[in-house]
Design a protein around this motif. Structure first.
Motif, PDB file in Angstrom:
ATOM      1  N   ARG A  27       0.843  -1.221   0.000  1.00 17.59           N
ATOM      2  CA  ARG A  27       0.000   0.000   0.000  1.00 17.59           C
ATOM      3  C   ARG A  27       0.869   1.260   0.000  1.00 17.59           C
ATOM      4  NH1 ARG A  27      -4.078  -2.627   3.807  1.00 17.59           N
ATOM      5  NH2 ARG A  27      -5.686  -3.296   2.352  1.00 17.59           N
ATOM      6  N   ALA A  28       1.977   1.228   0.726  1.00 22.01           N
ATOM      7  CA  ALA A  28       2.889   2.376   0.765  1.00 22.01           C
ATOM      8  C   ALA A  28       3.584   2.561  -0.583  1.00 22.01           C
ATOM      9  CB  ALA A  28       3.924   2.186   1.877  1.00 22.01           C
ATOM     10  N   TYR A  29       3.800   1.463  -1.314  1.00 25.17           N
ATOM     11  CA  TYR A  29       4.471   1.504  -2.617  1.00 25.17           C
ATOM     12  C   TYR A  29       3.540   1.984  -3.741  1.00 25.17           C
ATOM     13  CZ  TYR A  29       5.986  -0.525  -7.087  1.00 25.17           C
ATOM     14  OH  TYR A  29       6.290  -0.721  -8.407  1.00 25.17           O
ATOM     15  N   LEU A  30       2.255   1.736  -3.630  1.00 21.50           N
ATOM     16  CA  LEU A  30       1.324   2.031  -4.723  1.00 21.50           C
ATOM     17  C   LEU A  30       1.355   3.489  -5.210  1.00 21.50           C
ATOM     18  CD1 LEU A  30      -1.712  -0.278  -3.879  1.00 21.50           C
ATOM     19  CD2 LEU A  30      -0.023  -0.529  -5.723  1.00 21.50           C
ATOM     20  N   PRO A  31       1.465   4.498  -4.316  1.00 26.36           N
ATOM     21  CA  PRO A  31       1.572   5.871  -4.830  1.00 26.36           C
ATOM     22  C   PRO A  31       2.822   6.076  -5.705  1.00 26.36           C
ATOM     23  CG  PRO A  31       0.993   5.917  -2.516  1.00 26.36           C
ATOM     24  CD  PRO A  31       1.325   4.490  -2.859  1.00 26.36           C
ATOM     25  N   LEU A  32       3.929   5.402  -5.359  1.00 23.84           N
ATOM     26  CA  LEU A  32       5.138   5.500  -6.188  1.00 23.84           C
ATOM     27  C   LEU A  32       4.916   4.831  -7.540  1.00 23.84           C
ATOM     28  CD1 LEU A  32       7.775   4.550  -3.455  1.00 23.84           C
ATOM     29  CD2 LEU A  32       7.252   6.841  -4.325  1.00 23.84           C
ATOM     30  N   ARG A  33       4.228   3.696  -7.520  1.00 18.56           N
ATOM     31  CA  ARG A  33       3.956   2.968  -8.763  1.00 18.56           C
ATOM     32  C   ARG A  33       3.048   3.783  -9.674  1.00 18.56           C
ATOM     33  NH1 ARG A  33       0.761   0.225 -11.841  1.00 18.56           N
ATOM     34  NH2 ARG A  33       1.310  -1.778 -12.769  1.00 18.56           N
ATOM     35  N   SER A  34       2.119   4.531  -9.083  1.00 24.20           N
ATOM     36  CA  SER A  34       1.187   5.306  -9.905  1.00 24.20           C
ATOM     37  C   SER A  34       1.896   6.401 -10.703  1.00 24.20           C
ATOM     38  CB  SER A  34       0.072   5.901  -9.044  1.00 24.20           C
ATOM     39  OG  SER A  34       0.587   6.878  -8.180  1.00 24.20           O
ATOM     40  N   ASN A  35       3.124   6.738 -10.318  1.00 23.17           N
ATOM     41  CA  ASN A  35       3.915   7.723 -11.070  1.00 23.17           C
ATOM     42  C   ASN A  35       4.525   7.117 -12.329  1.00 23.17           C
ATOM     43  OD1 ASN A  35       3.413   9.716  -9.156  1.00 23.17           O
ATOM     44  ND2 ASN A  35       5.210   9.158  -7.953  1.00 23.17           N
ATOM     45  N   LEU A  36       4.479   5.801 -12.451  1.00 26.05           N
ATOM     46  CA  LEU A  36       5.036   5.114 -13.617  1.00 26.05           C
ATOM     47  C   LEU A  36       3.924   4.793 -14.612  1.00 26.05           C
ATOM     48  CD1 LEU A  36       7.289   2.541 -11.717  1.00 26.05           C
ATOM     49  CD2 LEU A  36       8.078   4.585 -12.930  1.00 26.05           C
ATOM     50  N   THR A  37       4.245   4.859 -15.875  1.00 27.29           N
ATOM     51  CA  THR A  37       3.298   4.462 -16.903  1.00 27.29           C
ATOM     52  C   THR A  37       3.661   3.057 -17.353  1.00 27.29           C
ATOM     53  OG1 THR A  37       3.129   6.759 -17.646  1.00 27.29           O
ATOM     54  CG2 THR A  37       2.333   5.053 -19.155  1.00 27.29           C
ATOM     55  N   PRO A  38       2.791   2.083 -17.038  1.00 25.36           N
ATOM     56  CA  PRO A  38       3.126   0.701 -17.410  1.00 25.36           C
ATOM     57  C   PRO A  38       3.175   0.515 -18.924  1.00 25.36           C
ATOM     58  CG  PRO A  38       1.292   0.765 -15.850  1.00 25.36           C
ATOM     59  CD  PRO A  38       1.538   2.169 -16.304  1.00 25.36           C
ATOM     60  N   LYS A  39       4.141  -0.263 -19.366  1.00 24.32           N
ATOM     61  CA  LYS A  39       4.199  -0.642 -20.775  1.00 24.32           C
ATOM     62  C   LYS A  39       3.003  -1.532 -21.080  1.00 24.32           C
ATOM     63  CE  LYS A  39       9.106  -0.589 -21.790  1.00 24.32           C
ATOM     64  NZ  LYS A  39      10.271  -1.394 -22.175  1.00 24.32           N
ATOM     65  N   ARG A  40       2.644  -1.603 -22.348  1.00 22.59           N
ATOM     66  CA  ARG A  40       1.550  -2.471 -22.751  1.00 22.59           C
ATOM     67  C   ARG A  40       1.866  -3.909 -22.322  1.00 22.59           C
ATOM     68  NH1 ARG A  40      -1.108  -1.932 -28.500  1.00 22.59           N
ATOM     69  NH2 ARG A  40      -0.483   0.139 -27.877  1.00 22.59           N
ATOM     70  N   GLY A  41       0.926  -4.542 -21.644  1.00 19.27           N
ATOM     71  CA  GLY A  41       1.123  -5.897 -21.161  1.00 19.27           C
ATOM     72  C   GLY A  41       1.627  -5.957 -19.727  1.00 19.27           C
ATOM     73  N   SER A  42       2.044  -4.813 -19.169  1.00 19.33           N
ATOM     74  CA  SER A  42       2.562  -4.787 -17.792  1.00 19.33           C
ATOM     75  C   SER A  42       1.604  -4.076 -16.831  1.00 19.33           C
ATOM     76  CB  SER A  42       3.925  -4.090 -17.750  1.00 19.33           C
ATOM     77  OG  SER A  42       4.884  -4.836 -18.441  1.00 19.33           O
ATOM     78  N   GLU A  43       0.387  -3.820 -17.286  1.00 18.00           N
ATOM     79  CA  GLU A  43      -0.571  -3.074 -16.461  1.00 18.00           C
ATOM     80  C   GLU A  43      -0.893  -3.794 -15.149  1.00 18.00           C
ATOM     81  OE1 GLU A  43      -1.178  -2.106 -20.778  1.00 18.00           O
ATOM     82  OE2 GLU A  43      -1.167  -3.993 -19.652  1.00 18.00           O
ATOM     83  N   ASP A  44      -0.904  -5.122 -15.165  1.00 19.08           N
ATOM     84  CA  ASP A  44      -1.251  -5.890 -13.967  1.00 19.08           C
ATOM     85  C   ASP A  44      -0.031  -6.290 -13.141  1.00 19.08           C
ATOM     86  OD1 ASP A  44      -3.928  -5.750 -14.607  1.00 19.08           O
ATOM     87  OD2 ASP A  44      -3.964  -7.697 -15.613  1.00 19.08           O
ATOM     88  N   ILE A  45       1.142  -5.843 -13.551  1.00 17.95           N
ATOM     89  CA  ILE A  45       2.368  -6.168 -12.823  1.00 17.95           C
ATOM     90  C   ILE A  45       2.512  -5.182 -11.666  1.00 17.95           C
ATOM     91  CG2 ILE A  45       4.888  -6.372 -12.987  1.00 17.95           C
ATOM     92  CD1 ILE A  45       3.349  -8.487 -14.623  1.00 17.95           C
ATOM     93  N   LEU A  46       2.749  -5.701 -10.472  1.00 21.35           N
ATOM     94  CA  LEU A  46       2.851  -4.834  -9.285  1.00 21.35           C
ATOM     95  C   LEU A  46       4.150  -4.037  -9.277  1.00 21.35           C
ATOM     96  CD1 LEU A  46       1.790  -3.855  -6.547  1.00 21.35           C
ATOM     97  CD2 LEU A  46       2.787  -5.915  -5.518  1.00 21.35           C
ATOM     98  N   PHE A  47       5.276  -4.724  -9.422  1.00 22.02           N
ATOM     99  CA  PHE A  47       6.568  -4.056  -9.338  1.00 22.02           C
ATOM    100  C   PHE A  47       7.112  -3.810 -10.741  1.00 22.02           C
ATOM    101  CE2 PHE A  47       6.184  -6.486  -5.365  1.00 22.02           C
ATOM    102  CZ  PHE A  47       6.206  -5.419  -4.474  1.00 22.02           C
TER     103      PHE A  47
END
Length: 144
Positions: A27-47
């Motif tokens: 949960r603490a990591y999710l705000p950092l992850r939201s700053n990244l734009t996932p590549k196509r196919g990596s939308e469901d990847i957590l890290f």
């Protein structure tokens, strides 16, 4: 809900329970992850890596090595060391071998049995503590 979906070898998926402290860390990591734009196919990847792609095995290995170095750990640690420790600690704590097999994603229980070694001292103490013929030995030990 306290579970993660793990994609293993051969695109096999399994659901594994995780501790509440791990859920808090995610949960603490999710705000950092939201700053990244996932590549196509990596939308469901957590890290994700800095470019929005999936972390590779090599990247994970490098991260573990780097953090061990920063902590002053001299022993050769790899991501597999954590997997092995996880299985060994579960087994030593009394977890069911079939449950460990499921969490590790092993098709054969024989693989899990090899993977989760038990040292000879632990085997001996199990016999002493639980075999009915050792009642006298246990009583003598309680006196001393």
């Amino acid at each position: 809900e306290g579970y993660v979906t793990v994609d293993g070898k051969g695109s096999k998926q399994r659901i594994v329970p995780i501790a509440s402290s791990a859920v808090d860390a995610i949960r603490a990591y999710l705000p950092l992850r939201s700053n990244l734009t996932p590549k196509r196919g990596s939308e469901d990847i957590l890290f994700l890596n800095r470019r929005g792609g999936q972390l590779t095995r090599t990247m994970i290995f490098y991260i573990v090595k780097k953090l061990c170095g920063e902590c002053g750990i001299k022993k050769n640690i790899s991501p597999h060391t954590f997997r092995h420790s996880f299985a060994t600690h579960l087994l030593e704590g009394g977890a069911n071998l079939r449950a460990i097999q499921s969490m590790l994603g092993h098709e054969s229980i024989a693989t899990t049995e090899i993977y989760t070694h038990i040292d000879r001292h632990r085997l001996r103490s199990e016999i002493i503590e639980h075999h009915p013929r050792n009642i006298k030995y246990r009583k003598e030990r309680e006196i001393h």
